[in-house]
Design a protein around this motif. Structure first.
Motif, PDB file in Angstrom:
ATOM      1  N   ARG A  38       0.771  -1.186  -0.055  1.00  0.00           N
ATOM      2  CA  ARG A  38       0.056  -0.022   0.013  1.00  0.00           C
ATOM      3  C   ARG A  38       0.755   1.105  -0.011  1.00  0.00           C
ATOM      4  NH1 ARG A  38      -4.681  -2.408   4.312  1.00  0.00           N
ATOM      5  NH2 ARG A  38      -5.776  -3.452   2.791  1.00  0.00           N
ATOM      6  N   SER A  39       2.141   1.242   0.592  1.00  0.00           N
ATOM      7  CA  SER A  39       2.789   2.396   0.782  1.00  0.00           C
ATOM      8  C   SER A  39       3.533   2.679  -0.698  1.00  0.00           C
ATOM      9  CB  SER A  39       4.114   2.145   1.661  1.00  0.00           C
ATOM     10  OG  SER A  39       5.012   1.207   1.204  1.00  0.00           O
ATOM     11  N   SER A  98      -1.244   7.637  -4.698  1.00  0.00           N
ATOM     12  CA  SER A  98      -2.338   8.046  -4.164  1.00  0.00           C
ATOM     13  C   SER A  98      -3.470   8.050  -5.401  1.00  0.00           C
ATOM     14  CB  SER A  98      -2.568   8.922  -3.074  1.00  0.00           C
ATOM     15  OG  SER A  98      -2.026  10.200  -3.956  1.00  0.00           O
ATOM     16  N   THR A 148      -5.869   3.341  -7.803  1.00  0.00           N
ATOM     17  CA  THR A 148      -5.010   2.786  -6.973  1.00  0.00           C
ATOM     18  C   THR A 148      -5.522   1.778  -6.106  1.00  0.00           C
ATOM     19  OG1 THR A 148      -4.246   5.051  -6.395  1.00  0.00           O
ATOM     20  CG2 THR A 148      -3.718   3.422  -4.744  1.00  0.00           C
ATOM     21  N   GLU A 204      -3.718  -2.165  -6.200  1.00  0.00           N
ATOM     22  CA  GLU A 204      -3.519  -2.516  -4.966  1.00  0.00           C
ATOM     23  C   GLU A 204      -3.944  -4.043  -4.797  1.00  0.00           C
ATOM     24  OE1 GLU A 204      -5.375  -2.220  -0.502  1.00  0.00           O
ATOM     25  OE2 GLU A 204      -4.120  -0.360  -1.119  1.00  0.00           O
ATOM     26  N   SER A 240      -5.567 -10.782   0.023  1.00  0.00           N
ATOM     27  CA  SER A 240      -6.730 -10.391  -0.512  1.00  0.00           C
ATOM     28  C   SER A 240      -7.567 -11.142  -1.062  1.00  0.00           C
ATOM     29  CB  SER A 240      -6.314  -8.982  -1.033  1.00  0.00           C
ATOM     30  OG  SER A 240      -5.694  -9.367  -2.155  1.00  0.00           O
TER      31      SER A 240
END
Length: 209
Positions: free
Chosen positions: A91-92, A96, A180, A184, A200
């Motif tokens: 996620r980092s 964004s 995003t 992800e 996930s």
């Protein structure tokens, strides 16, 4: 008494101006006078602190790489569980959105890496530093039984960083082809396959059927 030198402050101001100029104009058409105008100085004044535009932009790139990697390291530092740490790492690393300034800055600076060895070296440093973070998470997960790696940690790490780069470019294009959240989910699916751990559930989309 001699007045304290303000050279460090002036250089920092020029790096900030160059950063804004890259974001506004892009790397391919950027000229020294663009940076000078952004800083409110003459081109000669810019060259007093940085011998060439390339020297200045290398400093912009170095700072951007350090900020980006430090943020990623901070995002995972306090996460104890390897699974959660891997998710946080993924996620980092993604922009964004199309206007994520730091990611856009790194992509712009990366466009000249093919032709300029100095930019390429910094781009490689960015890549290897991220690979190192990923590999550490994967090795820890394998050692504790949290992951059953399908490849060695280094190979998985390199593939995940490459996927991040690819999806990040698609997120920040003039016409984004993926957002995003979707990027992800795709990365988490790839990481699930590589670690033997369900990270996930990839959302169903008509185009995937």
């Amino acid at each position: 008494m001699a007045r304290p030198s303000r050279a460090h402050e002036r250089r920092a101001d020029l790096v900030a101006a160059a950063r804004r100029a890259v974001l506004d104009r892009g790397m391919l058409d950027l000229r020294l006078r663009d940076v000078a105008e952004e800083a409110g100085l003459s081109s000669g004044s810019v060259l007093y602190y940085f011998p060439t535009l390339t020297d200045l932009l290398r400093e912009v790139q170095r700072e951007a790489v350090d900020r980006f990697c430090a943020a990623r390291e901070e995002a995972v530092r306090a996460v104890p569980d390897p699974r959660d740490r891997l998710i946080a790492m993924i996620r980092s690393g993604l922009p964004s959105g199309p206007d994520d300034e730091l990611c856009v800055l790194l992509y712009e600076l990366g466009t000249v890496a093919r032709r300029e060895a100095s930019y390429a070296a910094e781009h490689i440093r960015l890549y290897e530093r991220q690979v190192g973070i990923y590999a550490g998470i994967l090795d820890t997960g394998a050692a504790t039984g949290a992951f059953t790696l399908t490849r060695d940690a280094g190979t998985i790490a390199r593939n995940l960083v490459a996927l991040e780069d690819g999806y990040g470019l698609h997120i920040t294009m003039a016409v984004p082809t993926v957002d995003t959240a979707r990027a992800e989910a795709l990365l988490l699916a790839a990481a699930s396959d590589a670690t033997g751990r369900d990270l996930s559930t990839l959302p169903d989309q008509e185009g995937d059927r």
